[in-house]
Design an enzyme around this catalytic site. Structure first.
Site, PDB file in Angstrom:
ATOM      1  N   PRO A  53     -18.012  15.446  72.753  1.00 60.40           N
ATOM      2  CA  PRO A  53     -18.022  16.689  72.257  1.00 60.40           C
ATOM      3  C   PRO A  53     -18.508  16.605  70.468  1.00 60.40           C
ATOM      4  CG  PRO A  53     -15.886  16.424  72.558  1.00 60.40           C
ATOM      5  CD  PRO A  53     -16.487  15.308  73.167  1.00 60.40           C
ATOM      6  N   GLY A  92     -18.833  17.025  66.558  1.00 61.04           N
ATOM      7  CA  GLY A  92     -17.936  17.578  65.730  1.00 61.04           C
ATOM      8  C   GLY A  92     -18.379  18.835  64.798  1.00 61.04           C
ATOM      9  N   THR A  93     -19.758  18.803  64.781  1.00 65.03           N
ATOM     10  CA  THR A  93     -20.276  19.757  63.870  1.00 65.03           C
ATOM     11  C   THR A  93     -21.103  20.941  64.604  1.00 65.03           C
ATOM     12  OG1 THR A  93     -22.381  18.605  63.844  1.00 65.03           O
ATOM     13  CG2 THR A  93     -20.803  17.830  62.346  1.00 65.03           C
ATOM     14  N   ASP A 113     -31.468  11.411  52.500  1.00 68.14           N
ATOM     15  CA  ASP A 113     -31.097  12.624  52.908  1.00 68.14           C
ATOM     16  C   ASP A 113     -31.003  13.661  51.802  1.00 68.14           C
ATOM     17  OD1 ASP A 113     -28.654  11.995  52.297  1.00 68.14           O
ATOM     18  OD2 ASP A 113     -27.766  13.148  53.917  1.00 68.14           O
ATOM     19  N   GLU A 168     -23.679   4.047  60.501  1.00 71.74           N
ATOM     20  CA  GLU A 168     -23.831   4.775  61.746  1.00 71.74           C
ATOM     21  C   GLU A 168     -25.419   4.411  61.665  1.00 71.74           C
ATOM     22  OE1 GLU A 168     -20.801   8.318  62.172  1.00 71.74           O
ATOM     23  OE2 GLU A 168     -22.293   8.745  60.858  1.00 71.74           O
ATOM     24  N   ARG A 178     -22.844  16.291  73.270  1.00 75.55           N
ATOM     25  CA  ARG A 178     -23.863  15.491  72.964  1.00 75.55           C
ATOM     26  C   ARG A 178     -23.868  14.373  74.225  1.00 75.55           C
ATOM     27  NH1 ARG A 178     -25.735  17.424  68.659  1.00 75.55           N
ATOM     28  NH2 ARG A 178     -24.617  17.473  66.672  1.00 75.55           N
ATOM     29  N   SER A 232     -25.873  18.312  52.242  1.00 79.42           N
ATOM     30  CA  SER A 232     -26.673  17.095  52.909  1.00 79.42           C
ATOM     31  C   SER A 232     -27.779  17.361  53.617  1.00 79.42           C
ATOM     32  CB  SER A 232     -25.443  16.452  53.768  1.00 79.42           C
ATOM     33  OG  SER A 232     -25.912  15.466  54.226  1.00 79.42           O
TER      34      SER A 232
HETATM   35  C1  16G Z   1     -20.770  14.374  60.178  1.00 85.29           C
HETATM   36  C2  16G Z   1     -20.663  12.941  59.675  1.00 85.29           C
HETATM   37  C3  16G Z   1     -21.422  11.842  60.225  1.00 85.29           C
HETATM   38  C4  16G Z   1     -21.458  11.873  61.871  1.00 85.29           C
HETATM   39  C5  16G Z   1     -21.948  13.675  62.256  1.00 85.29           C
HETATM   40  C6  16G Z   1     -21.985  13.544  63.625  1.00 85.29           C
HETATM   41  C7  16G Z   1     -19.542  12.355  57.390  1.00 85.29           C
HETATM   42  C8  16G Z   1     -19.679  12.519  55.977  1.00 85.29           C
HETATM   43  N1  16G Z   1     -20.600  12.832  58.117  1.00 85.29           N
HETATM   44  O1  16G Z   1     -22.142  14.491  59.565  1.00 85.29           O
HETATM   45  O2  16G Z   1     -20.790  10.718  59.956  1.00 85.29           O
HETATM   46  O3  16G Z   1     -22.653  11.047  62.358  1.00 85.29           O
HETATM   47  O4  16G Z   1     -21.079  14.240  61.689  1.00 85.29           O
HETATM   48  O5  16G Z   1     -22.072  14.877  63.933  1.00 85.29           O
HETATM   49  O6  16G Z   1     -18.619  12.125  58.085  1.00 85.29           O
HETATM   50  P1  16G Z   1     -21.621  15.349  65.536  1.00 85.29           P
HETATM   51  O7  16G Z   1     -20.134  15.269  65.741  1.00 85.29           O
HETATM   52  O8  16G Z   1     -22.280  16.869  65.653  1.00 85.29           O
HETATM   53  O9  16G Z   1     -22.508  14.608  66.534  1.00 85.29           O
HETATM   54 MG    MG Z   2     -25.674  13.212  53.396  1.00 83.41          MG
END
Ligand code: 16G
Ligand code: MG
Length: 547
Positions: A502, A504-505, A279, A373, A510, A70
């Site tokens: 917290p 997710g990535t 993106d 979003e 945050r 992405s």
């Molecule tokens: C991922 C999610 C997106 C969300 C982002 C939040 C999908 C396909 N993508 O990229 O929707 O806005 O995580 O990231 O579900 P964060 O948890 O690091 O803030």
């Molecule tokens: Mg994307």
């Protein structure tokens, strides 16, 4: 070949051609597996295996595999699976995917066997998969690994080549609906969307609306797709192309524009020209423009959601159709957008935790659910009953001509929308349709309401799982006492709102804050970051006050 022989064949291919590269545990998260491309070969192979199992448990329904990272930098890559109705992989199978990629090569056959047996998979069922990839240089080799995985368990495959993520979702849905959703090919996708789009604008211009956009392709697959769209759109929409072939997502694209709050580089701007950034896999979109004073204005997912929901409500009223329309947002939605849509447009708003699957899941509870979003990922979903009622109303002799016309329009608007997942280009055609119908320039659109100034920060802590939330992430439950402190800080700021969650990535917590003025929003974000650091075991540099 017996099942046992297939398991051992899958293991020997893994050992010889796709050996496991690391013992570090990796998890199937909201966006599938995503990491540095050179760590992904064995993961890709195993996801090929898993796609076959997933198809078999769904009686041979097609399963999608998309190779992309992405908006991440070019050296990253990733993979996600698409379920039969075009939705993201079911949560229970995310855990199975995580298990499968983390076992050793020697245990692989045993793991496959235990998945097949515990899930009661009928081995005699056929298996069908649809594979797509983005433009990353690492993608062809990773594709070979996926294909080897599918072949090892004797699954069938359609390789779509370089396509956007939404095209994989679309093709999977078409195959599994036997063509009811559309023709199951990349060409079928272009044709469905552009035919409906052109039908909705017999004249390209209307009022303040001019049929021209500047398109930032993020140097990715969105640019390639848009070239095909341009041929089919003809004069109905003039598209000026930028960022077609440089480094993917570098200084451009939807994420860059949203996070940096400035135009993508490499574009020739002109006052009030509509600019669009997508993106790296073309499932997110952000609009922006500069005004006569070269001031930058961004129209993000919240703006698109309110524009679209307002227009759908109007068409429903004009057609007399009694359908329940709702909007789904996350805590990140600007407070002004929520206020505008509930108080002025009278469309109910639901809030879910961050992550597309949560929004999508909630949106299908409405007859017509619009979800976005703030980062620009979203779409509209119509229940099958709503689709039927809309189609019937278009030809119902008991309705007035104008009611039938509005229902017919709604049906065509539905065909511009890729309901299966957020789709940057479909979303763009939808926005262009609404602006055209209203005779609006981008400044007219922007004038609907003013965003509250907001600020996002991130705080590193020893263990981010100590922060837990409730109420769709708008309030935190632990650490004890943190929410009370946040409440006190928020209560001191007019129109203040703030939350912590917290990520997710990323390994951070945050912070989001909004308030009446830029200074107040910045200050509130900093104050919240500071108490978070204190309560949640912050590490590294302490949050510093805004200058
Ligand atoms: C991922 C999610 C997106 C969300 C982002 C939040 C999908 C396909 N993508 O990229 O929707 O806005 O995580 O990231 O579900 P964060 O948890 O690091 O803030
Ligand atoms: Mg994307």
């Amino acid at each position: 070949m017996s099942v046992e022989e297939l398991y051992s064949q899958a293991t020997s291919v893994a050992l010889k051609q796709h050996p496991k590269q690391t013992d570090k545990e990796i998890r199937y998260g909201t966006a599938g597996f995503r990491t540095k491309a050179d760590m992904l070969d064995s993961i890709m192979y195993r996801m090929g295996l898993l796609a076959v199992l997933r198809s078999k448990i769904k009686q041979g329904a097609s399963i999608g595999v998309m190779i992309t990272a992405s908006h991440n930098p070019q050296p990253d890559n990733g993979v996600k699976l698409v379920d039969p109705q075009g939705e993201m992989l079911e949560a229970a199978w995310e855990a199975i995917a995580t298990d499968l990629v983390n076992v050793s090569d020697a245990e692989l056959g045993q793991k496959l066997k235990s998945i097949v047996e515990s899930k009661g998979i009928q081995w005699s069922n056929p298996a069908h998969t649809v594979v797509g990839r983005d433009t990353r240089p690492s993608s062809p080799a990773l594709l070979r690994a996926v294909l080897d995985g599918i072949a090892a368990l004797k699954g069938e495959v359609v390789d779509l080549g370089i396509v956007s993520t939404p095209i994989v979702h679309y093709v999977v849905t078409c195959i599994n609906s036997n063509g009811a959703y559309g023709q199951a090919s990349e060409e079928g996708y272009y044709k469905k969307l552009t035919d409906a789009f052109k039908k909705l604008r017999p004249e390209p211009t209307n009022g303040n609306y001019q049929p021209a956009v500047k398109f930032d392709g993020a140097n990715g697959v969105g640019a390639i797709m848009m070239r095909r769209f341009i041929e089919l759109l003809g004069p109905s929409l003039r598209v000026e192309m930028y960022n077609e072939s440089g480094e993917l997502n570098h200084q451009c694209g939807a994420d860059f524009v949203k996070v940096q709050q400035r135009p993508a580089e490499g574009m020739t701007l002109a006052p009030h020209a509509r600019c669009v950034s997508v993106d790296g896999d073309a499932d997110r979109i952000i609009y922006f423009y500069v005004d006569d004073n070269e001031k930058f204005h961004m129209l993000d997912g919240d703006r698109i959601a309110t524009l679209v929901a307002g227009y759908l409500r109007e068409l429903l009223e004009a057609s007399g159709l009694q359908l329940d329309l709702g909007l789904v947002q996350t805590a990140y939605a600007n407070g002004s957008s929520t206020k505008y849509i509930t108080e002025q447009l009278h469309v109910p708003v639901a809030c879910t935790p961050t992550g597309v699957k949560h929004l999508h899941h909630r949106a299908v509870d409405f007859d017509i659910g619009v979800y976005f979003e703030a980062n620009g990922h979203g779409t509209v979903v119509f229940s099958s009953a709503a689709q039927r009622k809309i189609a019937e109303a278009g030809a119902d002799p008991s309705l007035s001509e104008s009611q039938r016309a509005a229902a017919g329009r709604l049906r065509d608007v539905m065909d511009v929308i890729n309901q299966t997942v957020g789709d940057a280009i479909s979303d763009m055609l939808l926005v262009e349709t609404v602006l055209h119908a209203r005779g609006w320039s981008i400044a007219d659109w922007s004038a609907a309401y003013s965003d509250l100034p907001n600020r996002q920060l991130k705080v590193s802590v020893k263990d981010r799982t100590v922060v837990t939330t409730t109420d769709a992430e708008r309030r935190c439950v632990t650490p004890d006492g943190l929410q009370a402190e946040i409440d006190t800080l928020v209560s001191k700021q007019p129109q203040g709102r703030a939350f912590v969650r917290p990520s997710g990535t990323e390994d951070v917590v945050r912070v989001y804050a909004e308030a009446e003025t830029r200074t107040a929003a910045d200050q509130l974000a900093y104050q919240v970051a500071e108490v978070l650091y204190r309560y949640a075991g912050g590490v590294g540099p302490k949050p510093t006050p805004p200058q």
